[in-house]
Design an enzyme around this catalytic site. Structure first.
Site, mmCIF file in Angstrom:
data_model
loop_
_atom_site.group_PDB
_atom_site.id
_atom_site.type_symbol
_atom_site.label_atom_id
_atom_site.label_comp_id
_atom_site.label_asym_id
_atom_site.label_seq_id
_atom_site.Cartn_x
_atom_site.Cartn_y
_atom_site.Cartn_z
ATOM 1 N N ASP A 1 0.900 -0.982 0.004
ATOM 2 C CA ASP A 1 -0.011 0.028 0.024
ATOM 3 C C ASP A 1 0.789 1.105 -0.135
ATOM 4 O O ASP A 1 1.839 1.431 0.656
ATOM 5 C CB ASP A 1 -0.768 -0.243 1.218
ATOM 6 C CG ASP A 1 -1.720 1.131 1.498
ATOM 7 O OD1 ASP A 1 -2.046 1.898 0.324
ATOM 8 O OD2 ASP A 1 -2.105 1.433 2.646
ATOM 9 N N ASN B 1 -0.679 4.463 -0.071
ATOM 10 C CA ASN B 1 -1.356 5.551 0.315
ATOM 11 C C ASN B 1 -2.260 5.390 1.623
ATOM 12 O O ASN B 1 -3.053 6.470 2.148
ATOM 13 C CB ASN B 1 -2.373 6.384 -0.594
ATOM 14 C CG ASN B 1 -3.460 5.174 -0.962
ATOM 15 O OD1 ASN B 1 -3.464 4.007 -0.449
ATOM 16 N ND2 ASN B 1 -4.321 5.428 -1.859
ATOM 17 N N ASP C 1 -4.605 3.689 2.902
ATOM 18 C CA ASP C 1 -5.836 3.016 2.978
ATOM 19 C C ASP C 1 -6.030 1.670 3.256
ATOM 20 O O ASP C 1 -7.171 1.031 3.249
ATOM 21 C CB ASP C 1 -6.775 3.397 1.653
ATOM 22 C CG ASP C 1 -6.297 2.518 0.328
ATOM 23 O OD1 ASP C 1 -5.128 1.994 0.409
ATOM 24 O OD2 ASP C 1 -6.749 3.025 -0.648
ATOM 25 N N ASP D 1 -1.601 -1.168 -3.894
ATOM 26 C CA ASP D 1 -1.997 -0.368 -5.213
ATOM 27 C C ASP D 1 -0.820 -0.224 -6.023
ATOM 28 O O ASP D 1 0.375 -0.836 -5.848
ATOM 29 C CB ASP D 1 -2.281 0.922 -4.826
ATOM 30 C CG ASP D 1 -1.378 1.903 -3.784
ATOM 31 O OD1 ASP D 1 -0.250 1.623 -4.019
ATOM 32 O OD2 ASP D 1 -1.721 2.372 -2.654
ATOM 33 N N ASP E 1 -4.497 -9.872 -15.860
ATOM 34 C CA ASP E 1 -5.589 -10.649 -15.610
ATOM 35 C C ASP E 1 -6.546 -10.511 -16.555
ATOM 36 O O ASP E 1 -7.147 -9.277 -16.521
ATOM 37 C CB ASP E 1 -6.026 -10.684 -14.312
ATOM 38 C CG ASP E 1 -6.066 -12.096 -13.712
ATOM 39 O OD1 ASP E 1 -6.954 -12.801 -14.372
ATOM 40 O OD2 ASP E 1 -5.690 -12.680 -12.696
ATOM 41 N N ASP F 1 -8.719 -15.683 -17.048
ATOM 42 C CA ASP F 1 -9.439 -16.398 -16.030
ATOM 43 C C ASP F 1 -10.420 -17.381 -16.576
ATOM 44 O O ASP F 1 -10.993 -17.341 -17.732
ATOM 45 C CB ASP F 1 -10.182 -15.186 -15.542
ATOM 46 C CG ASP F 1 -10.931 -15.587 -14.145
ATOM 47 O OD1 ASP F 1 -10.355 -16.014 -13.342
ATOM 48 O OD2 ASP F 1 -12.163 -15.596 -14.184
ATOM 49 N N GLU G 1 -6.011 -20.325 -17.490
ATOM 50 C CA GLU G 1 -6.516 -20.778 -16.095
ATOM 51 C C GLU G 1 -7.515 -21.798 -16.229
ATOM 52 O O GLU G 1 -8.434 -21.629 -16.801
ATOM 53 C CB GLU G 1 -7.279 -19.878 -15.006
ATOM 54 C CG GLU G 1 -7.265 -20.498 -13.582
ATOM 55 C CD GLU G 1 -8.476 -20.024 -12.732
ATOM 56 O OE1 GLU G 1 -8.789 -20.168 -11.665
ATOM 57 O OE2 GLU G 1 -9.278 -19.245 -13.395
ATOM 58 N N HIS H 1 -4.057 -17.406 -5.505
ATOM 59 C CA HIS H 1 -4.767 -16.755 -4.679
ATOM 60 C C HIS H 1 -6.386 -17.266 -4.407
ATOM 61 O O HIS H 1 -7.164 -17.006 -3.554
ATOM 62 C CB HIS H 1 -5.224 -15.195 -5.181
ATOM 63 C CG HIS H 1 -6.038 -15.406 -6.676
ATOM 64 N ND1 HIS H 1 -5.232 -16.047 -7.666
ATOM 65 C CD2 HIS H 1 -7.095 -15.241 -6.888
ATOM 66 C CE1 HIS H 1 -6.268 -15.809 -8.609
ATOM 67 N NE2 HIS H 1 -7.445 -15.430 -8.203
ATOM 68 N N ASP H 2 -6.441 -18.362 -4.971
ATOM 69 C CA ASP H 2 -7.664 -19.274 -4.896
ATOM 70 C C ASP H 2 -7.261 -20.646 -3.959
ATOM 71 O O ASP H 2 -8.471 -21.303 -3.512
ATOM 72 C CB ASP H 2 -8.354 -19.684 -6.132
ATOM 73 C CG ASP H 2 -8.750 -18.414 -7.136
ATOM 74 O OD1 ASP H 2 -9.192 -17.411 -6.518
ATOM 75 O OD2 ASP H 2 -8.542 -18.790 -8.268
HETATM 76 C C1 NOJ Z 1 -10.849 -17.488 -11.064
HETATM 77 C C2 NOJ Z 1 -9.935 -16.583 -10.142
HETATM 78 O O1 NOJ Z 1 -8.749 -16.849 -9.870
HETATM 79 C C3 NOJ Z 1 -11.081 -16.315 -8.619
HETATM 80 O O2 NOJ Z 1 -10.390 -15.527 -8.149
HETATM 81 C C4 NOJ Z 1 -12.326 -15.804 -9.130
HETATM 82 O O3 NOJ Z 1 -13.060 -15.704 -8.150
HETATM 83 C C5 NOJ Z 1 -13.010 -16.692 -10.297
HETATM 84 N N1 NOJ Z 1 -12.094 -17.120 -11.171
HETATM 85 C C6 NOJ Z 1 -13.924 -15.915 -10.877
HETATM 86 O O4 NOJ Z 1 -13.619 -14.873 -11.740
#
Ligand code: NOJ
Length: 537
Positions: free
Chosen positions: A24, A26, A28, A32, A101, A203, A267, A328-329
């Site tokens: 970050d 700034n 918040d 960013d 992305d 994605d 992905e 991140h998933d």
């Molecule tokens: C895959 C992404 O990696 C995930 O974070 C997202 O929630 C879903 N696609 C929907 O876009």
């Protein structure tokens, strides 16, 4: 005779930045673009070749940016268009690449396309999304489910039809059978490619086209109650349709309109044989369909060894492999296999044949952080509260140093930090020979320097229920033997019919770096070795 692979996306290392959580600038509490710029020197020091940013576009943030309201803008939370241009320039100035992305499967329900589409049945954009009448009994058009829980159909009272959303109802799916949709999204790609972006991570590529008859998905006989509700049916009609490959080929053709080696990464969560189809006929599909086996298979030597060989064996001619440990998933690797075994995993990721993608923070061994129930933000976690499916724990702020909030922000971080950030962060690890960060840096450096490691063949040597061993070789180059104990218990590595001698170049226990090995090795639990073989082996 081995083919020389020399494109940056083949020889290099990709690093995923989750912009909300990297830096970050700034106060918040949310990361960013200027924050990312301020950390580019770190990424360069680490030896990263390309940075992939999760979405930074204007978005109501129902799914933290994967619900896009403007494909060519920048969300003010992350900065301005000028900040983006500066980021791109600064990345390139350091000899690195920048990947964005691209989320073509769905928009935000606030995107002007959807607002127009839902305004009337006669809207010229009505067919840009997937609208259906209710069944005669008033029910939803079919049994398709949302990945984030519940039905995948949302009723629109105004126009008296349902629309399809594979994810949140705030993320309506585009209709990729409509040529106007294709053309619009290809223009989005061109917009960024023209600016000089080096490629995209696309994605949910395998979701992009659905069965044209919208047939019901079959029930999943292996469903168990602990699973997400989405797993109740098998998505055989809602995903991975044959026509998707035509779309992928068209997207690739758009990439090819531009000079330089732009890359398209898909992905795709599918079994190997289906995954391979995404390379496309004559490799005219995705350059790198993401290979998620290391994050989905159980961490067992014998099953991983088989999976690696199956993957190598299934790759199309000239199809380039790739490997991922976390994103991140998913759960972070250090939480899935433990801190010590995560060091073994780092060696595996960075010595297998193919492009590695590192998830930010994995290089300092960050673990999933427990987020109190009242602080959960991820819609997947909120929608299925009894299933432990929140992705927040693997999205927590990067831990840089022992200053306020680990140097991530001067404000209140949007997600809490781990309990250990004061002693475990980039700063403390940078000077520690035994740290995860030092291990990552050494592996990345060696990989970049040694042609066998970034471009050579993969040769399986041996596997049992504890150990995986393989060689990396390129004609005329020094060869490497990688020996990994994937368990916490000691074992011997004495493969029958295989003799070797060499020097340990990198080890999970750095105490033995530089030592000699020959034909038989006793390995500690969680021990992994990168051995430079003596010549002529
Ligand atoms: C895959 C992404 O990696 C995930 O974070 C997202 O929630 C879903 N696609 C929907 O876009």
């Amino acid at each position: 005779m081995a083919t020389i692979y020399d494109k940056w996306w083949q020889t290099g290392v990709i690093y995923q930045v989750y912009p909300r959580s990297f830096q970050d600038s700034n106060g918040d509490g949310v990361g960013d673009l200027n924050g990312i710029i301020s950390r580019l020197d770190y990424l360069q020091w680490l030896g990263i070749d390309a940075v992939w940013l999760s979405p930074i576009y204007p978005s109501p943030m129902a799914d933290f940016g994967y619900d896009i309201a403007d494909y060519t803008g920048i969300h003010p939370l992350f900065g301005s268009a000028a900040d983006f241009d500066r980021l791109l320039e600064e990345v390139h100035r350091r000899g690195m690449k920048l990947l964005l992305d691209l989320v073509p499967n769905h928009t935000s329900d606030q995107h002007p396309w959807f607002l127009e589409s839902r305004s009337s049945k006669d809207s010229p954009k009505r067919d840009w999304y997937i609208w259906q009448d209710s069944l005669p009994d008033g029910g939803v058009p079919n049994n398709w489910l949302s990945v984030f829980g519940g039905e995948a159909w949302e009723w629109d009272a105004n126009t008296q039809q349902y629309y399809y959303h594979a994810f949140l109802k705030e993320q309506p799916d585009l209709n990729w059978r409509n040529p106007e949709v294709r053309a619009a999204m290809y223009d989005v790609m061109r917009y960024w490619l023209k600016k000089g972006v080096d490629g995209f991570r696309v994605d949910v590529m395998w979701h992009m086209i659905k069965d044209d008859q919208l047939r019901n998905n079959p029930t999943n006989p292996e469903y168990e109650p602990h699973m997400g509700t989405y797993s109740q049916v098998l998505p055989v009609y809602s995903t991975d349709q044959p026509e998707v490959h035509e779309v992928v080929r068209e997207m690739r053709a758009v990439m090819e309109e531009f000079e330089g080696d732009r890359v398209m990464i898909g992905e795709i969560y599918l079994p190997i044989q289906q995954l391979m189809a995404y390379y496309g006929v004559d490799n005219k599909g995705a350059h790198l369909p993401f290979n998620f086996q290391l994050l989905s298979l159980p961490w067992q030597a014998s099953s991983l060894a088989v999976a690696i060989d199956q993957y190598e064996g299934a790759l199309p001619a000239q199809g380039w492999p790739n490997w991922v440990l976390s994103n991140h998933d998913q759960h972070r690797i250090a939480s899935r296999v433990g801190q010590l075994q995560a060091r073994v995993a780092a060696i595996l990721l960075l010595t297998l044949r193919g492009t590695p993608t590192i998830y930010y923070g994995d290089e300092i061994g960050m673990r999933n952080v427990a987020i109190p129930f009242e602080e959960v933000q991820d819609p997947q976690g909120l929608n299925m509260p009894d299933k432990n499916l929140s992705r927040d724990p693997s999205r927590t702020p990067m831990e840089w140093d022992d200053s306020e909030n680990a140097g991530f922000t001067t404000g209140k971080p949007w997600l809490r930090l781990s309990k250990t950030w004061q002693r475990n962060n980039v700063h403390t690890q940078q000077t520690d020979l035994y740290s995860m960060l030092t291990l990552y840096k050494q592996l990345i450096e060696l990989r970049a320097k040694e042609p066998s490691l970034h471009a050579g063949d993969y040769r399986p040597v041996y596997a049992d229920n504890q150990v995986i061993a393989f060689k990396r070789c390129l004609e005329g180059q020094q060869q490497f033997l990688i020996v990994l104990n994937l368990t916490h218990l000691p074992c011997y590595f004495r493969p029958p019919h295989f003799t070797f001698s060499g020097t340990v170049e990198i080890a999970t226990f750095p105490e033995i770096n530089g030592s000699r090995v020959e034909n038989s090795i006793s390995l500690d639990g969680d021990e992994g070795l990168v051995i430079r073989l003596d010549s002529q082996q």
